[in-house]
Design a protein around this motif. Structure first.
Motif, PDB file in Angstrom:
ATOM      1  N   LEU A  13      -3.034  16.155  11.735  1.00  0.00           N
ATOM      2  CA  LEU A  13      -2.133  15.034  11.491  1.00  0.00           C
ATOM      3  C   LEU A  13      -2.743  14.135  10.435  1.00  0.00           C
ATOM      4  O   LEU A  13      -3.911  13.765  10.523  1.00  0.00           O
ATOM      5  CB  LEU A  13      -1.909  14.252  12.792  1.00  0.00           C
ATOM      6  N   TYR A  14      -1.933  13.784   9.450  1.00  0.00           N
ATOM      7  CA  TYR A  14      -2.382  12.934   8.339  1.00  0.00           C
ATOM      8  C   TYR A  14      -1.417  11.755   8.243  1.00  0.00           C
ATOM      9  O   TYR A  14      -0.204  11.948   8.195  1.00  0.00           O
ATOM     10  CB  TYR A  14      -2.365  13.760   7.054  1.00  0.00           C
ATOM     11  N   LEU A  15      -1.964  10.534   8.261  1.00  0.00           N
ATOM     12  CA  LEU A  15      -1.131   9.335   8.357  1.00  0.00           C
ATOM     13  C   LEU A  15      -1.246   8.429   7.139  1.00  0.00           C
ATOM     14  O   LEU A  15      -2.314   8.317   6.545  1.00  0.00           O
ATOM     15  CB  LEU A  15      -1.530   8.499   9.585  1.00  0.00           C
ATOM     16  N   ILE A  16      -0.141   7.757   6.821  1.00  0.00           N
ATOM     17  CA  ILE A  16      -0.195   6.575   5.968  1.00  0.00           C
ATOM     18  C   ILE A  16      -0.601   5.425   6.875  1.00  0.00           C
ATOM     19  O   ILE A  16       0.120   5.094   7.817  1.00  0.00           O
ATOM     20  CB  ILE A  16       1.177   6.279   5.322  1.00  0.00           C
ATOM     21  N   HIS A  17      -1.745   4.829   6.628  1.00  0.00           N
ATOM     22  CA  HIS A  17      -2.301   3.875   7.581  1.00  0.00           C
ATOM     23  C   HIS A  17      -1.504   2.591   7.691  1.00  0.00           C
ATOM     24  O   HIS A  17      -1.406   1.993   8.760  1.00  0.00           O
ATOM     25  CB  HIS A  17      -3.750   3.538   7.203  1.00  0.00           C
ATOM     26  N   CYS A  18      -0.924   2.127   6.585  1.00  0.00           N
ATOM     27  CA  CYS A  18      -0.117   0.905   6.636  1.00  0.00           C
ATOM     28  C   CYS A  18       0.858   0.906   5.476  1.00  0.00           C
ATOM     29  O   CYS A  18       0.640   1.590   4.473  1.00  0.00           O
ATOM     30  CB  CYS A  18      -0.991  -0.349   6.636  1.00  0.00           C
ATOM     31  N   PRO A  19       1.941   0.151   5.588  1.00  0.00           N
ATOM     32  CA  PRO A  19       2.956   0.154   4.533  1.00  0.00           C
ATOM     33  C   PRO A  19       2.609  -0.668   3.306  1.00  0.00           C
ATOM     34  O   PRO A  19       3.377  -0.709   2.349  1.00  0.00           O
ATOM     35  CB  PRO A  19       4.187  -0.427   5.242  1.00  0.00           C
ATOM     36  N   ILE A  20       1.451  -1.323   3.316  1.00  0.00           N
ATOM     37  CA  ILE A  20       1.018  -2.159   2.190  1.00  0.00           C
ATOM     38  C   ILE A  20      -0.081  -1.437   1.424  1.00  0.00           C
ATOM     39  O   ILE A  20      -1.039  -0.943   2.020  1.00  0.00           O
ATOM     40  CB  ILE A  20       0.499  -3.521   2.680  1.00  0.00           C
ATOM     41  N   GLY A  21       0.050  -1.391   0.104  1.00  0.00           N
ATOM     42  CA  GLY A  21      -0.997  -0.802  -0.712  1.00  0.00           C
ATOM     43  C   GLY A  21      -2.177  -1.746  -0.846  1.00  0.00           C
ATOM     44  O   GLY A  21      -2.002  -2.949  -1.028  1.00  0.00           O
ATOM     45  N   MET A  22      -3.392  -1.209  -0.744  1.00  0.00           N
ATOM     46  CA  MET A  22      -4.608  -2.016  -0.864  1.00  0.00           C
ATOM     47  C   MET A  22      -5.507  -1.427  -1.949  1.00  0.00           C
ATOM     48  O   MET A  22      -5.716  -0.222  -1.996  1.00  0.00           O
ATOM     49  CB  MET A  22      -5.373  -2.045   0.460  1.00  0.00           C
ATOM     50  N   VAL A  23      -6.019  -2.292  -2.791  1.00  0.00           N
ATOM     51  CA  VAL A  23      -6.947  -1.875  -3.828  1.00  0.00           C
ATOM     52  C   VAL A  23      -8.184  -2.754  -3.736  1.00  0.00           C
ATOM     53  O   VAL A  23      -8.082  -3.986  -3.719  1.00  0.00           O
ATOM     54  CB  VAL A  23      -6.318  -2.011  -5.235  1.00  0.00           C
ATOM     55  N   GLU A  24      -9.350  -2.122  -3.646  1.00  0.00           N
ATOM     56  CA  GLU A  24     -10.597  -2.886  -3.558  1.00  0.00           C
ATOM     57  C   GLU A  24     -11.349  -2.782  -4.876  1.00  0.00           C
ATOM     58  O   GLU A  24     -11.692  -1.682  -5.327  1.00  0.00           O
ATOM     59  CB  GLU A  24     -11.474  -2.374  -2.418  1.00  0.00           C
ATOM     60  N   THR A  25     -11.581  -3.919  -5.502  1.00  0.00           N
ATOM     61  CA  THR A  25     -12.338  -3.973  -6.753  1.00  0.00           C
ATOM     62  C   THR A  25     -13.416  -5.032  -6.628  1.00  0.00           C
ATOM     63  O   THR A  25     -13.137  -6.184  -6.307  1.00  0.00           O
ATOM     64  CB  THR A  25     -11.419  -4.317  -7.943  1.00  0.00           C
ATOM     65  N   GLU A  26     -14.658  -4.650  -6.871  1.00  0.00           N
ATOM     66  CA  GLU A  26     -15.791  -5.574  -6.813  1.00  0.00           C
ATOM     67  C   GLU A  26     -15.791  -6.370  -5.513  1.00  0.00           C
ATOM     68  O   GLU A  26     -15.928  -7.595  -5.497  1.00  0.00           O
ATOM     69  CB  GLU A  26     -15.777  -6.527  -8.020  1.00  0.00           C
ATOM     70  N   ASN A  27     -15.602  -5.636  -4.396  1.00  0.00           N
ATOM     71  CA  ASN A  27     -15.629  -6.206  -3.052  1.00  0.00           C
ATOM     72  C   ASN A  27     -14.505  -7.209  -2.789  1.00  0.00           C
ATOM     73  O   ASN A  27     -14.586  -8.008  -1.855  1.00  0.00           O
ATOM     74  CB  ASN A  27     -16.986  -6.872  -2.765  1.00  0.00           C
ATOM     75  N   VAL A  28     -13.481  -7.184  -3.621  1.00  0.00           N
ATOM     76  CA  VAL A  28     -12.301  -8.020  -3.414  1.00  0.00           C
ATOM     77  C   VAL A  28     -11.113  -7.112  -3.132  1.00  0.00           C
ATOM     78  O   VAL A  28     -10.825  -6.198  -3.910  1.00  0.00           O
ATOM     79  CB  VAL A  28     -12.005  -8.900  -4.644  1.00  0.00           C
ATOM     80  N   VAL A  29     -10.439  -7.356  -2.008  1.00  0.00           N
ATOM     81  CA  VAL A  29      -9.279  -6.553  -1.651  1.00  0.00           C
ATOM     82  C   VAL A  29      -8.024  -7.212  -2.199  1.00  0.00           C
ATOM     83  O   VAL A  29      -7.766  -8.390  -1.957  1.00  0.00           O
ATOM     84  CB  VAL A  29      -9.157  -6.393  -0.115  1.00  0.00           C
ATOM     85  N   GLU A  30      -7.263  -6.454  -2.963  1.00  0.00           N
ATOM     86  CA  GLU A  30      -5.996  -6.930  -3.486  1.00  0.00           C
ATOM     87  C   GLU A  30      -4.876  -6.051  -2.944  1.00  0.00           C
ATOM     88  O   GLU A  30      -5.086  -4.880  -2.621  1.00  0.00           O
ATOM     89  CB  GLU A  30      -6.007  -6.899  -5.019  1.00  0.00           C
ATOM     90  N   PHE A  31      -3.678  -6.615  -2.869  1.00  0.00           N
ATOM     91  CA  PHE A  31      -2.551  -5.902  -2.288  1.00  0.00           C
ATOM     92  C   PHE A  31      -1.499  -5.640  -3.348  1.00  0.00           C
ATOM     93  O   PHE A  31      -1.273  -6.457  -4.243  1.00  0.00           O
ATOM     94  CB  PHE A  31      -1.948  -6.715  -1.139  1.00  0.00           C
ATOM     95  N   GLU A  32      -0.879  -4.481  -3.225  1.00  0.00           N
ATOM     96  CA  GLU A  32       0.186  -4.127  -4.153  1.00  0.00           C
ATOM     97  C   GLU A  32       1.275  -3.398  -3.384  1.00  0.00           C
ATOM     98  O   GLU A  32       1.028  -2.852  -2.301  1.00  0.00           O
ATOM     99  CB  GLU A  32      -0.356  -3.241  -5.272  1.00  0.00           C
ATOM    100  N   PRO A  33       2.495  -3.400  -3.908  1.00  0.00           N
ATOM    101  CA  PRO A  33       3.577  -2.693  -3.215  1.00  0.00           C
ATOM    102  C   PRO A  33       3.318  -1.188  -3.183  1.00  0.00           C
ATOM    103  O   PRO A  33       2.768  -0.621  -4.131  1.00  0.00           O
ATOM    104  CB  PRO A  33       4.811  -3.027  -4.056  1.00  0.00           C
ATOM    105  N   HIS A  34       3.664  -0.543  -2.092  1.00  0.00           N
ATOM    106  CA  HIS A  34       3.627   0.907  -1.996  1.00  0.00           C
ATOM    107  C   HIS A  34       4.936   1.458  -2.542  1.00  0.00           C
ATOM    108  O   HIS A  34       6.013   0.922  -2.265  1.00  0.00           O
ATOM    109  CB  HIS A  34       3.526   1.338  -0.524  1.00  0.00           C
ATOM    110  N   ASP A  35       4.849   2.523  -3.326  1.00  0.00           N
ATOM    111  CA  ASP A  35       6.027   3.320  -3.642  1.00  0.00           C
ATOM    112  C   ASP A  35       6.197   4.292  -2.484  1.00  0.00           C
ATOM    113  O   ASP A  35       5.656   5.397  -2.508  1.00  0.00           O
ATOM    114  CB  ASP A  35       5.811   4.057  -4.968  1.00  0.00           C
ATOM    115  N   HIS A  36       6.908   3.861  -1.443  1.00  0.00           N
ATOM    116  CA  HIS A  36       6.989   4.674  -0.235  1.00  0.00           C
ATOM    117  C   HIS A  36       7.595   6.044  -0.504  1.00  0.00           C
ATOM    118  O   HIS A  36       7.174   7.050   0.085  1.00  0.00           O
ATOM    119  CB  HIS A  36       7.790   3.937   0.843  1.00  0.00           C
ATOM    120  N   LYS A  37       8.578   6.098  -1.393  1.00  0.00           N
ATOM    121  CA  LYS A  37       9.218   7.384  -1.683  1.00  0.00           C
ATOM    122  C   LYS A  37       8.239   8.337  -2.366  1.00  0.00           C
ATOM    123  O   LYS A  37       8.100   9.498  -1.975  1.00  0.00           O
ATOM    124  CB  LYS A  37      10.461   7.174  -2.552  1.00  0.00           C
ATOM    125  N   GLY A  38       7.559   7.837  -3.382  1.00  0.00           N
ATOM    126  CA  GLY A  38       6.600   8.670  -4.089  1.00  0.00           C
ATOM    127  C   GLY A  38       5.410   9.045  -3.222  1.00  0.00           C
ATOM    128  O   GLY A  38       4.914  10.180  -3.268  1.00  0.00           O
TER     129      GLY A  38
END
Length: 223
Positions: A13-38
Motif C-alpha cells: 500500500l502506497y499513500l499520499i500522506h496529506c492533501p497539501i504539498g510541502m517543500v523543505e528548503t534550508e530547514n524551512v518548510v513551505e506549502f504549495e498546492p497539490h495537483d491532485h489529478k496529476g
C-alpha cells in the motif's frame, strides 16, 4: 528510490500522506498546492509498473475524495485519518465506506504521548487533550469486560469496520492491542461510546505547529 531504501520489489500500500504539498528548503518548510489529478496519475503508474499493489490517501476530507473519484482510474483503497472515540468523523467514515474505501484509523487511542512529542520539538504542551486511558465511561465498560481502556477504544472502531493502527513500543501493549476479538460491545455500550464524540475540538494532529497552514486552500480539517 523508496523501494531501494527498503530493499523491496514492491509495497502492498502506497499513500499520499496529506492533501497539501510541502517543500523543505534550508530547514524551512513551505506549502504549495497539490495537483491532485496529476499526482494521482503518478500514483496509478506505481500500480501499473508493479511497484505498489494498492494506492490510497491520508488526511483527505469528503470534498477532496469526491473530487479524486471524478478522475481516478484506480480508486483509492483507503483513507487513513485520525480517528478515535473523541473524534469519530461519522460523515467522513460513511462517505468512504459507501464508496468501498477502507477507513484506517491512526491515533485510535487518541495519542496519549502527544505532549511528549511536542515537548521534544520545544513546543508548548496542549492542555485540552482528552485521555482515553482515564475516561470514566470507557473505564466502566472496560471493567465489565475485564479489558483495558485501550482495548475498548480499539474494539469500538473495529466493530464499525474501521482498521486500527495503534502505535506502541511495549511488547505487552502490542500483544494487548491484538486481543480485540475475544469480546464484543453491545448496542448500549456502543451508544455510550458514540456519545463521547466531541468532533473537531478533539483533533490532535492538526498540523498547526506549521504557522498559517490552516490558511492553505487544501487544508483538510474543520471544513
Amino acid at each position: 528510490m523508496s523501494l531501494d531504501n527498503l530493499g523491496l520489489d514492491y509495497v502492498d500500500l502506497y499513500l499520499i500522506h496529506c492533501p497539501i504539498g510541502m517543500v523543505e528548503t534550508e530547514n524551512v518548510v513551505e506549502f504549495e498546492p497539490h495537483d491532485h489529478k496529476g499526482l494521482w496519475a503518478s500514483m496509478e503508474k506505481q500500480v501499473d509498473q508493479g511497484r505498489a499493489k494498492t494506492i490510497g490517501v491520508s488526511n483527505f476530507n469528503i470534498k477532496q475524495i469526491d473530487n479524486l473519484l471524478k478522475f481516478a482510474r484506480i480508486k483509492p483503497a483507503c483513507n487513513q485519518i485520525e480517528l478515535h472515540v473523541f473524534l469519530q468523523q461519522p460523515e467522513l467514515v460513511k462517505f468512504c465506506q459507501s464508496h468501498d474505501i477502507v477507513v484506517v484509523a491512526y491515533s485510535p487511542i487518541a495519542n496519549p504521548g502527544y505532549n511528549k512529542f511536542l515537548k521534544r520539538l520545544g513546543i508548548e504542551e496542549r492542555k485540552d487533550l482528552m485521555n482515553i486511558l482515564t475516561n470514566p465511561v470507557i473505564s466502566e465498560i472496560a471493567k465489565k469486560h475485564g479489558k483495558s481502556n485501550a482495548q475498548i477504544a480499539l474494539r469500538f472502531l473495529v466493530q464499525k469496520n474501521i482498521v486500527v493502527i495503534p502505535k506502541s513500543v511495549s511488547p505487552a501493549r502490542l500483544k494487548e492491542n491484538f486481543d480485540l476479538f475475544s469480546f464484543s460491545l453491545d448496542d448500549a455500550e456502543i451508544a455510550k461510546m458514540e456519545g463521547l464524540d466531541v468532533g473537531e475540538p478533539a483533533r490532535i494532529v492538526d498540523w498547526l505547529i506549521f504557522p498559517k497552514i490552516d490558511e492553505h486552500p487544501d487544508y483538510p480539517f474543520g471544513k
